[in-house]
Design a protein around this motif. Sequence first.
Motif, mmCIF file in Angstrom:
data_model
loop_
_atom_site.group_PDB
_atom_site.id
_atom_site.type_symbol
_atom_site.label_atom_id
_atom_site.label_comp_id
_atom_site.label_asym_id
_atom_site.label_seq_id
_atom_site.Cartn_x
_atom_site.Cartn_y
_atom_site.Cartn_z
ATOM 1 N N ASN A 41 -3.399 -39.677 -16.772
ATOM 2 C CA ASN A 41 -3.560 -41.127 -16.729
ATOM 3 C C ASN A 41 -4.621 -41.558 -17.740
ATOM 4 O O ASN A 41 -5.774 -41.111 -17.662
ATOM 5 C CB ASN A 41 -3.979 -41.569 -15.327
ATOM 6 N N ILE A 42 -4.227 -42.409 -18.670
ATOM 7 C CA ILE A 42 -5.124 -42.848 -19.733
ATOM 8 C C ILE A 42 -5.289 -44.365 -19.674
ATOM 9 O O ILE A 42 -4.300 -45.104 -19.701
ATOM 10 C CB ILE A 42 -4.585 -42.447 -21.115
ATOM 11 N N LEU A 43 -6.520 -44.800 -19.597
ATOM 12 C CA LEU A 43 -6.840 -46.227 -19.663
ATOM 13 C C LEU A 43 -7.217 -46.554 -21.102
ATOM 14 O O LEU A 43 -8.136 -45.959 -21.664
ATOM 15 C CB LEU A 43 -7.998 -46.569 -18.722
ATOM 16 N N ILE A 44 -6.475 -47.482 -21.711
ATOM 17 C CA ILE A 44 -6.720 -47.864 -23.100
ATOM 18 C C ILE A 44 -7.188 -49.311 -23.134
ATOM 19 O O ILE A 44 -6.543 -50.198 -22.562
ATOM 20 C CB ILE A 44 -5.452 -47.700 -23.953
ATOM 21 N N GLU A 114 -10.700 -46.033 -9.115
ATOM 22 C CA GLU A 114 -9.521 -45.758 -8.285
ATOM 23 C C GLU A 114 -9.324 -44.249 -8.105
ATOM 24 O O GLU A 114 -9.540 -43.466 -9.039
ATOM 25 C CB GLU A 114 -8.285 -46.373 -8.921
ATOM 26 N N ARG A 115 -8.893 -43.856 -6.918
ATOM 27 C CA ARG A 115 -8.679 -42.440 -6.602
ATOM 28 C C ARG A 115 -7.193 -42.172 -6.372
ATOM 29 O O ARG A 115 -6.443 -43.046 -5.943
ATOM 30 C CB ARG A 115 -9.456 -42.057 -5.334
ATOM 31 N N ASP A 116 -6.779 -40.927 -6.667
ATOM 32 C CA ASP A 116 -5.389 -40.555 -6.429
ATOM 33 C C ASP A 116 -5.220 -40.049 -5.001
ATOM 34 O O ASP A 116 -6.162 -40.115 -4.183
ATOM 35 C CB ASP A 116 -4.918 -39.511 -7.447
ATOM 36 N N ASN A 117 -4.055 -39.540 -4.674
ATOM 37 C CA ASN A 117 -3.773 -39.097 -3.310
ATOM 38 C C ASN A 117 -4.622 -37.903 -2.880
ATOM 39 O O ASN A 117 -4.758 -37.636 -1.685
ATOM 40 C CB ASN A 117 -2.284 -38.736 -3.171
ATOM 41 N N ASN A 118 -5.170 -37.177 -3.846
ATOM 42 C CA ASN A 118 -6.020 -36.032 -3.533
ATOM 43 C C ASN A 118 -7.492 -36.406 -3.448
ATOM 44 O O ASN A 118 -8.343 -35.539 -3.227
ATOM 45 C CB ASN A 118 -5.846 -34.937 -4.596
ATOM 46 N N GLY A 119 -7.786 -37.672 -3.659
ATOM 47 C CA GLY A 119 -9.171 -38.118 -3.604
ATOM 48 C C GLY A 119 -9.909 -37.978 -4.919
ATOM 49 O O GLY A 119 -11.112 -38.243 -5.003
ATOM 50 N N ASP A 120 -9.205 -37.562 -5.977
ATOM 51 C CA ASP A 120 -9.822 -37.434 -7.299
ATOM 52 C C ASP A 120 -9.702 -38.752 -8.058
ATOM 53 O O ASP A 120 -8.801 -39.553 -7.793
ATOM 54 C CB ASP A 120 -9.136 -36.328 -8.106
#
Length: 331
Positions: A41-44, A114-120
């Motif tokens: 995932n890249i934020l530009i 923001e975190r993903d489903n694994n909490g990362d």
Amino acid sequence: MSSLNVFDEFIKKINSDSSLREQDKATVLRNLSTLKDTKVNILITGATGAGKSSTINALFNFDKAKVGTGVDPETMDIKKFELDNIILFDSPGLGDGKEADRKHAKNIINKLVERDNNGDLLIDLVLVILDGSSRDLGTSFELINNVIIPNLGDDKSRLLIAINQADMAMKGKYWNSEENLPEPKLQEFLDEKVISTQRRIKEATGIDVEPIYYSAGYKDGDDEQQPYNLSKLLTFILRHTKKEKRAVFMQDINKKDEMWEKDDKLEDYQKEIKKSFMESLVESASKGATQGANIGGAIGSLFGKAGEAVGRTVGGVVGGIVGGISSFFGW
């Protein structure tokens, strides 16, 4: 490689390799399936006119992107583009007025934490694009120093600063259009711009960054400007991406040769990119298997005989420089 998913090709190769133990083969196939589903995932972000869209189109195979919306479906402040393995979040920078800036900053912060489903943390990399043709980068530095860096968390390596439109940094002067390269005077100017950017961020935040400059290319009427230092940009993106995820870029990068032909150290960057892909792929696939070197060779053979030799090295111990592997992106 064919038009199939890159990882399907690797899975097919491992499935047909009789030299591997069945237990190891099952492990590798499981690992490759996981890698196939891995996302980066890249934020530009960057000020209007900095060239975010041209950069995205130059770097990635954007024809197959699925377009979604980000945090605000009404205004579409953050646009989401989904490729096979790369997910791009395209966010406006600051400079559109106080109220717009406040909203943009809030949305960027929300995405950064923001975190993903694994909490990362969801965002693997933040790519801030500066307009190399502009002398006034105040709003961009405000974005970097006051919005992005304070909300990156402990891992500041997620941040990459890239100065686009290198060809227009001196209003188009000292750019060799025929060779698509900067002349010495422009190169010196660009090097000074990198140092100035680095120093300005360090003084404001205490954070060391290593900006690079490039040109994403563009089409203006009948004239077409090809990219410059795009391989360098991809090299730096890979350096800032977690090693186990680097291989997934193979599926989504732009495969047009002309996009990667001009760089200040072309051969060095391409060797490093190949090495990054090979190490990431082989080490991820070999995890938990007992025949590391054999597995590395099996995967590496997809890159030719030189790749097979390096693949065995990577699978057994660590990687070496990947040289002589087919063409750069001619899988």
